[in-house]
Scaffold this motif. Structure first.
Motif, PDB file in Angstrom:
ATOM      1  N   GLU A 136      43.993 -29.351  -1.459  1.00 31.79           N
ATOM      2  CA  GLU A 136      43.530 -30.451  -1.962  1.00 31.79           C
ATOM      3  C   GLU A 136      42.709 -30.271  -3.312  1.00 31.79           C
ATOM      4  N   ASN A 137      42.103 -28.984  -3.314  1.00 28.89           N
ATOM      5  CA  ASN A 137      41.360 -28.494  -4.627  1.00 28.89           C
ATOM      6  C   ASN A 137      42.544 -28.180  -5.509  1.00 28.89           C
ATOM      7  N   THR A 138      43.614 -27.553  -5.061  1.00 25.82           N
ATOM      8  CA  THR A 138      44.364 -26.907  -5.815  1.00 25.82           C
ATOM      9  C   THR A 138      45.083 -28.013  -6.802  1.00 25.82           C
ATOM     10  N   PHE A 139      45.450 -29.188  -6.081  1.00 18.69           N
ATOM     11  CA  PHE A 139      46.162 -30.137  -6.868  1.00 18.69           C
ATOM     12  C   PHE A 139      45.446 -31.321  -7.358  1.00 18.69           C
ATOM     13  N   TRP A 140      44.139 -31.209  -7.593  1.00 24.63           N
ATOM     14  CA  TRP A 140      43.207 -32.346  -7.825  1.00 24.63           C
ATOM     15  C   TRP A 140      42.296 -31.657  -8.844  1.00 24.63           C
ATOM     16  N   GLY A 141      42.513 -32.161 -10.336  1.00 24.35           N
ATOM     17  CA  GLY A 141      41.960 -31.800 -11.319  1.00 24.35           C
ATOM     18  C   GLY A 141      40.443 -31.432 -11.247  1.00 24.35           C
ATOM     19  N   MET A 142      39.746 -32.844 -10.827  1.00 19.01           N
ATOM     20  CA  MET A 142      38.333 -32.670 -10.906  1.00 19.01           C
ATOM     21  C   MET A 142      37.853 -31.934  -9.686  1.00 19.01           C
ATOM     22  N   ALA A 143      38.452 -31.715  -8.599  1.00 21.66           N
ATOM     23  CA  ALA A 143      38.116 -30.907  -7.306  1.00 21.66           C
ATOM     24  C   ALA A 143      38.013 -29.644  -7.677  1.00 21.66           C
ATOM     25  N   LEU A 369      47.959  -9.480   8.459  1.00 24.28           N
ATOM     26  CA  LEU A 369      47.307 -10.724   9.102  1.00 24.28           C
ATOM     27  C   LEU A 369      47.274 -11.554   7.636  1.00 24.28           C
ATOM     28  N   SER A 370      46.678 -10.937   6.624  1.00 26.26           N
ATOM     29  CA  SER A 370      46.579 -11.915   5.625  1.00 26.26           C
ATOM     30  C   SER A 370      47.882 -12.386   4.813  1.00 26.26           C
ATOM     31  N   ILE A 371      49.014 -11.668   4.693  1.00 25.03           N
ATOM     32  CA  ILE A 371      50.301 -12.164   4.594  1.00 25.03           C
ATOM     33  C   ILE A 371      50.884 -12.902   5.339  1.00 25.03           C
ATOM     34  N   LEU A 372      50.578 -12.887   6.864  1.00 21.00           N
ATOM     35  CA  LEU A 372      51.123 -13.753   7.591  1.00 21.00           C
ATOM     36  C   LEU A 372      50.511 -15.033   7.474  1.00 21.00           C
ATOM     37  N   THR A 373      49.218 -15.180   7.219  1.00 20.69           N
ATOM     38  CA  THR A 373      48.469 -16.446   7.304  1.00 20.69           C
ATOM     39  C   THR A 373      48.686 -16.956   5.800  1.00 20.69           C
ATOM     40  N   PHE A 374      49.069 -16.179   4.710  1.00 12.66           N
ATOM     41  CA  PHE A 374      49.539 -16.981   3.546  1.00 12.66           C
ATOM     42  C   PHE A 374      50.649 -17.724   3.775  1.00 12.66           C
ATOM     43  N   ILE A 375      51.818 -16.949   4.584  1.00 11.66           N
ATOM     44  CA  ILE A 375      53.078 -17.779   4.781  1.00 11.66           C
ATOM     45  C   ILE A 375      52.893 -19.008   5.463  1.00 11.66           C
ATOM     46  N   ASN A 376      52.086 -18.652   6.631  1.00 15.45           N
ATOM     47  CA  ASN A 376      51.585 -19.947   7.612  1.00 15.45           C
ATOM     48  C   ASN A 376      50.970 -21.094   6.819  1.00 15.45           C
ATOM     49  N   GLY A 377      50.031 -20.767   5.764  1.00 21.34           N
ATOM     50  CA  GLY A 377      49.331 -21.684   4.842  1.00 21.34           C
ATOM     51  C   GLY A 377      50.548 -22.452   4.453  1.00 21.34           C
ATOM     52  N   PHE A 378      51.559 -21.707   3.840  1.00 25.85           N
ATOM     53  CA  PHE A 378      52.414 -22.506   3.072  1.00 25.85           C
ATOM     54  C   PHE A 378      53.281 -23.335   3.950  1.00 25.85           C
ATOM     55  N   TRP A 379      53.520 -22.886   5.022  1.00 29.52           N
ATOM     56  CA  TRP A 379      54.385 -23.471   5.912  1.00 29.52           C
ATOM     57  C   TRP A 379      53.803 -24.846   6.520  1.00 29.52           C
ATOM     58  N   GLN A 380      52.447 -24.748   6.728  1.00 31.72           N
ATOM     59  CA  GLN A 380      51.624 -25.800   7.552  1.00 31.72           C
ATOM     60  C   GLN A 380      51.092 -26.867   6.319  1.00 31.72           C
ATOM     61  N   SER A 381      50.949 -26.414   5.114  1.00 32.05           N
ATOM     62  CA  SER A 381      50.621 -27.213   3.844  1.00 32.05           C
ATOM     63  C   SER A 381      51.480 -28.040   3.294  1.00 32.05           C
ATOM     64  N   ILE A 382      52.722 -27.433   3.293  1.00 33.98           N
ATOM     65  CA  ILE A 382      53.724 -27.883   2.219  1.00 33.98           C
ATOM     66  C   ILE A 382      53.957 -29.622   2.418  1.00 33.98           C
ATOM     67  N   SER A 383      54.020 -29.965   3.710  1.00 38.39           N
ATOM     68  CA  SER A 383      54.132 -31.360   3.837  1.00 38.39           C
ATOM     69  C   SER A 383      53.078 -32.478   2.857  1.00 38.39           C
ATOM     70  N   GLN A 384      51.819 -31.821   3.087  1.00 38.80           N
ATOM     71  CA  GLN A 384      50.826 -32.542   2.563  1.00 38.80           C
ATOM     72  C   GLN A 384      50.827 -32.461   1.302  1.00 38.80           C
ATOM     73  N   ILE A 385      51.124 -31.026   0.693  1.00 39.49           N
ATOM     74  CA  ILE A 385      51.200 -30.957  -0.987  1.00 39.49           C
ATOM     75  C   ILE A 385      52.650 -31.954  -1.390  1.00 39.49           C
ATOM     76  N   ASP A 386      53.531 -31.799  -0.720  1.00 37.22           N
ATOM     77  CA  ASP A 386      54.690 -32.602  -1.180  1.00 37.22           C
ATOM     78  C   ASP A 386      54.499 -34.035  -1.093  1.00 37.22           C
ATOM     79  N   TYR A 387      53.624 -34.679   0.048  1.00 40.67           N
ATOM     80  CA  TYR A 387      53.530 -36.070  -0.034  1.00 40.67           C
ATOM     81  C   TYR A 387      52.394 -36.210  -1.260  1.00 40.67           C
ATOM     82  N   HIS A 388      51.543 -35.673  -1.343  1.00 39.03           N
ATOM     83  CA  HIS A 388      50.438 -35.725  -2.394  1.00 39.03           C
ATOM     84  C   HIS A 388      51.267 -36.024  -3.819  1.00 39.03           C
ATOM     85  N   TYR A 389      52.112 -35.097  -4.232  1.00 30.95           N
ATOM     86  CA  TYR A 389      52.825 -35.228  -5.466  1.00 30.95           C
ATOM     87  C   TYR A 389      53.348 -36.390  -5.583  1.00 30.95           C
TER      88      TYR A 389
END
Length: 557
Positions: A136-143, A369-389
């Motif tokens: 949400e912060n990443t792809f929202w200018g003001m936020a 653990l941090s790398i796996l969490t990064f990858i999982n963060g992408f996988w879990q968030s991509i639907s919301q990021i794509d829909y937001h765009y």
């Protein structure tokens, strides 16, 4: 970093840069110059600023209230962008806002250097910090400017406080207060630290600045409409909300039931809080034997202040948001930066106190653990990021063409150019065709229920990744106007991602609120975009909207 063989140095640089490059690649691909929610208020600011005839009116416009905050930094950055480009550009705001994450990383680099911690152990931090769970912060200018900016400015001020550079503290706190109201929390923390250190001259300086900032902030302050807040009777839920907030970094399966998400966040929150409290008790500025105040010259002001900011923010959000909005808001990605910083702060403290052999063991656990969490963060968030765009691009179409004449609703009071989208070439067809000659597709579901148009269907298409325009859209057209809305394509299996490079499957669905429509009978169609090639399908379905139920939300901007 100690001199190591060239292979190790190469690995270090690649591992350090990889998450940063990937993160900003997504900002480039999925960020777009279209206003989102509160971003629209910045248009009114530009008009007010340039229509002001005096310097006082312009300053007042910059520091005017926006909800409960005064977002002076955001507006100043927007003015710089507007001056350089002669138009509003929200994507530039995203770049600047996300740039504050680099500043946070720089502060931890400085912490490692001061505490003589090997830079080798820095590697997990960018994988934790530059996560798409921040979406949400990443792809929202003001936020991005407000929410990333406030933590960076506060942490920078804490760093300067630890190094006894009070002038920088005063400057940074002034900017922080006019970035987000949370700056006052940091001021209180700094005041507390200085009182404990019995540095009365600096206490006086910070107190004087606090009074000036308080008067400037609240003299003409108007309290925005409030949502219900918690009471002491809600103490059990408040504890859960607090723990979920500080542990929301563990909320990596955002498409599962909220109860399961909360449990995972509480588990991590409990662990991090326990370690953080142990750290705090180890650094209490008191000698219990003599019952006197005693502060070490190496008192870790930076980490202690950062933890205080995180915990106080968690308390305020739990108190003010839980009852009115629920755990869904407690776990929202806008707040995840605090849990991320808690995770990094705990890791940094452990490295500062552990022996080298134990540092290495901790590193070997945290890095994968941090790398796996990064990858999982992408996988879990991509639907919301794509829909937001897609939601931004279709919203722009809907407000640009308010009837079927083809006349554009173009602003005249400020400069802003609609970015090019995949729909530009389709405008004549979308507005003037009845689609009777287009191929047909059968929808499995197209009904108006509970105030939403529910759509579901399956096609014969798959979409390559990293093209945000690819996907399925709903076309709703009456005799008065046409609307576009994105539909969510369900994620593919891991097998299809690897073999077909297709993140999304051909199954699509959507819930569009009926208040998005003017009254009328709307014939439904489907638009499929695949590698910039668009196909329009007609359906046999139509929806009748009897009245527009949209209620304007009162704002102070």
């Amino acid at each position: 970093m100690k001199e190591k063989p060239i292979v190790y140095q190469f690995f270090w640089w690649v591992c350090l840069a990889c998450p940063i490059i990937l993160y900003f690649l997504f900002v480039q691909v999925y960020g777009i110059n279209i206003p989102y929610v509160d971003d629209h208020g910045l248009k009114g600011f530009i008009v007010k600023f340039y229509n002001s005839s005096s310097l006082g009116e312009k300053i007042s416009a910059v520091f005017a209230q926006h909800n409960e905050h005064r977002i002076g930094l955001t507006r100043i950055l927007l003015l710089i962008i507007y001056t350089l480009k002669n138009e509003i550009d929200y994507k530039w705001l995203m770049w600047l806002g996300n740039g504050f994450l680099l500043g946070i990383l720089g502060l931890f680099v400085a912490f490692f250097k001061k505490n003589k911690i090997s830079y080798w152990y820095l590697l997990p931090i960018p994988w934790i910090l530059f996560t798409l769970s921040n979406q949400e912060n990443t792809f929202w200018g003001m936020a991005s400017v407000q929410n990333f900016g406030i933590v960076f400015l506060c942490m920078w001020a804490f760093w300067e406080l630890e190094n006894e550079r009070i002038a920088w503290v005063l400057v940074l706190m002034t900017i922080a207060v006019f970035t987000s109201g949370n700056g006052f929390v940091a001021l209180g923390i700094i005041m507390g630290i200085l009182i404990l250190k019995q540095n009365w001259k600096q206490v006086g300086l910070v107190l004087g600045l606090s009074v000036i900032l308080f008067l400037a902030y609240f003299l003409s302050y108007q309290k925005p409409p409030a949502t219900p807040t918690a009471t002491l009777a809600d103490w059990k839920d408040l504890i859960k909300a607090f723990m979920a907030f500080v542990g929301s970094y563990a909320d990596v399966t955002i498409e599962t039931e909220i109860s399961n998400r909360v449990l995972k966040a509480i588990a991590l929150g409990g662990l991090l809080t326990t370690i953080a409290l142990f750290f705090i008790t180890q650094n209490l500025p008191f000698d219990l034997a003599s019952k006197q105040l005693k502060i070490s010259k190496k008192w870790p002001v930076f980490l202690l202040s950062t933890l205080a900011l995180i915990f106080l923010s968690a308390l305020m959000v739990a108190w003010s948001r839980l009852i009115g909005y629920g755990f869904q808001t407690i776990l929202t990605s806008r707040y995840k930066i605090y849990s991320i910083l808690l995770s990094i702060s705990v890791y940094a403290w452990l490295l500062s106190v552990l022996q080298p052999k134990h540092q290495n063991k901790l590193f070997l656990i945290v890095l994968p653990l941090s790398i796996l969490t990064f990858i999982n963060g992408f996988w879990q968030s991509i639907s919301q990021i794509d829909y937001h765009y897609k939601n931004l691009t279709t919203n722009m179409f809907n407000w640009t063409y308010e009837d079927l004449s083809g006349r554009k609703n173009t602003p005249t009071q400020f400069n802003y150019a609609n970015p090019a989208t995949v729909f530009d070439k389709l405008v004549p067809t979308l507005l003037h065709s009845d689609f009777s000659n287009e191929p047909s597709i059968a929808l499995e579901k197209a009904v108006l229920e509970n105030g939403n148009i529910a759509i579901r269907g399956t096609g014969d298409f798959r979409f390559p990744w990293l093209d945000p325009d690819n996907g399925v859209y709903l076309l709703a057209k009456s005799d008065r106007r046409a609307y576009l809305f994105p539909l969510r394509c369900l994620k593919s299996s891991i097998k299809n991602v690897v073999i077909q490079q297709a993140i999304f499957s051909p199954i699509f669905e959507g819930q569009i609120p009926d208040f998005e429509f003017q009254a009328g009978v709307y014939h439904l169609g489907i638009i499929v975009v695949d590698n910039q090639h668009s196909r329009i399908y007609q359906t046999k379905d139509s929806i009748e909207i009897k009245a527009n139920t949209n209620k304007k939300i009162a704002t102070n901007w």
